[in-house]
Design an enzyme around this catalytic site. Structure first.
Site, PDB file in Angstrom:
ATOM      1  N   ALA A  59       0.839  -1.201   0.000  1.00 52.51           N
ATOM      2  CA  ALA A  59       0.000   0.000   0.000  1.00 52.51           C
ATOM      3  C   ALA A  59       0.875   1.252   0.000  1.00 52.51           C
ATOM      4  O   ALA A  59       0.612   2.214  -0.727  1.00 52.51           O
ATOM      5  CB  ALA A  59      -0.941  -0.005   1.201  1.00 52.51           C
ATOM      6  N   ASP A  60       1.916   1.259   0.820  1.00 52.62           N
ATOM      7  CA  ASP A  60       2.863   2.365   0.838  1.00 52.62           C
ATOM      8  C   ASP A  60       3.499   2.572  -0.535  1.00 52.62           C
ATOM      9  O   ASP A  60       3.539   3.685  -1.061  1.00 52.62           O
ATOM     10  CB  ASP A  60       3.990   2.078   1.832  1.00 52.62           C
ATOM     11  N   LEU A  61       4.036   1.494  -1.074  1.00 56.10           N
ATOM     12  CA  LEU A  61       4.775   1.593  -2.332  1.00 56.10           C
ATOM     13  C   LEU A  61       3.883   2.071  -3.469  1.00 56.10           C
ATOM     14  O   LEU A  61       4.263   2.943  -4.263  1.00 56.10           O
ATOM     15  CB  LEU A  61       5.394   0.242  -2.679  1.00 56.10           C
TER      16      LEU A  61
END
Length: 397
Positions: free
Chosen positions: A170-172
């Protein structure tokens, strides 16, 4: 100017980087790797340990996240620090931040503030859950987004309970989508002459990544479940044991199914009504997987991969991370790029997965030391050596 761009593709773009942790630095790395002049703004008190910027500066995570950037220490909580930032923003193209939504308003660097200084500026904001709405002020974290965004409900073996994936996806992806939004806004600016505020969040990125699994619910009203290593709709596709390990096989469609049977020497399966078409194979998945594995146990993974690829059946080995970077195709594609790090010496970092014929990406600079380019950047803004020394004495830089 002490700026050596990693590519000529974006070397006309200046980016002010206010990001921390992972999603924001990922977005900025995408721009830096394609040549943008990235000025990474850090608090003077952060020192050289990296703090919230991706772990210790000498750590592998920080090294991979922060290459191709320049570092300016600047205390935005001081009036003079904000004055310096506004001078930078007046001529910059992009500002990227991943504060909690209220912080930029409190600092006076929200989009309306920046637009008054520079109508062409693009502000890119990443948050956990969005810039408004009922979850606006919640702290965001990758695994929280994986759970709330549905990914953990479809990852893992049936009945195992929720499972996170092995990377902060999700971050990436929020970072990658943010970079895409920046590039889209810059292209639109060529027509309108105006910048804009682009927003994304970990939760939005994770929901978008559900892709066909989301469409199964939105279009068909079907709630996807865990399927383990089996593809939920394309059968037989999954992990299969061989004589010495495991391989992946992806058998999509009737033509590839017939090739698989031919390659395995099991053409009689074509006459079995339980395997006659995709619907029948889906209904009898467990039996089919078992007899495929029974056949594959007669030879090694390497032998079956050679046979199946020759037959036009998609398949491949299942590598550990060290084996990935020893793979001859990965080496050919240059996914491990050399760099000389201040903290680590000669090492390698992960290169961009895009090849461009005229303006390739490189790792031209290692991650900067904290404040490494402060004097040069402020000098470019017109500050004298004496003024810079005074700002340092006053903890502005």
């Amino acid at each position: 100017m002490t700026f050596r761009p990693a590519s000529t593709a974006l070397n006309h773009i200046t980016v002010l980087d206010l990001t921390q942790v992972r999603s924001g630095p990922t977005a900025v790395r995408q721009l830096a790797d394609w040549g943008a002049n990235v000025i990474k703004i850090e608090m003077p008190a952060s020192g050289d340990d990296g703090g919230g910027m991706g772990g210790p500066r000498a750590g592998s995570d920080f090294q991979n996240l922060h290459r191709n950037k320049r570092s300016l220490t600047l205390n935005l909580k001081t009036p003079q620090g904000l004055e310096v930032f506004r001078k930078l923003a007046a001529t910059a193209d992009v500002v990227v931040e991943n504060f909690r939504p209220a912080v930029k308003h409190r600092l006076g660097i929200a989009y309306e503030d920046l637009k008054a200084l520079n109508p062409g500026i693009v502000l890119a904001s990443i948050s956990g859950f969005g810039q408004d709405g009922p979850y606006r002020d919640r702290p965001g974290f990758d695994q929280i987004a994986q759970g709330m965004g549905g990914l953990m409900s479809i990852t893992g073996l049936p009945g195992q309970g929720p499972v996170r994936v092995g990377i902060p996806i999700a971050d990436l992806c929020a970072g990658i989508f943010c970079a895409q939004g920046v590039l889209t806004a810059l292209l639109e600016r060529e027509v309108s002459g105006e910048g804009q505020w682009i927003q994304t969040s970990l939760l939005q990125a994770q929901a978008f990544l559900l892709d066909f699994q989301a469409a199964r619910w939105l279009v068909d009203g079907e709630v996807p479940q865990q399927a383990g290593n089996n593809h939920p709709t394309v059968i037989p596709t999954g992990v299969f044991k061989t004589a010495d390990g495991h391989i992946n096989i992806a058998c999509a469609g009737q033509a590839i199914w017939l090739r698989l049977c031919e390659a395995l020497g099991t053409t009689e399966w074509n006459d079995d009504p339980e395997f006659a078409d995709p619907q029948a194979r889906s209904a009898n998945r467990n039996r089919l997987n078992a007899i495929i594995e029974d056949r594959l146990k007669s030879a090694s993974s390497a032998e079956w991969i050679a046979v199946l690829n020759e037959a036009g059946v998609p398949c491949g080995e299942i590598n550990s991370i060290d084996e990935v970077f020893e793979n001859p195709q990965i080496k050919h594609l240059g996914m491990a790029q050399p760099v000389h790090s201040t903290e680590r010496g000669d090492t390698h970092l992960v290169g961009q997965p895009i090849i461009m014929s005229r303006t390739p990406s490189t790792i031209s600079e290692p991650p900067p030391t904290c404040g490494q380019h402060t004097d040069a950047i402020l000098g470019d803004l017109g500050y004298s050596a004496r003024e810079i020394a005074e700002m340092r004495e006053d903890s502005v830089i």
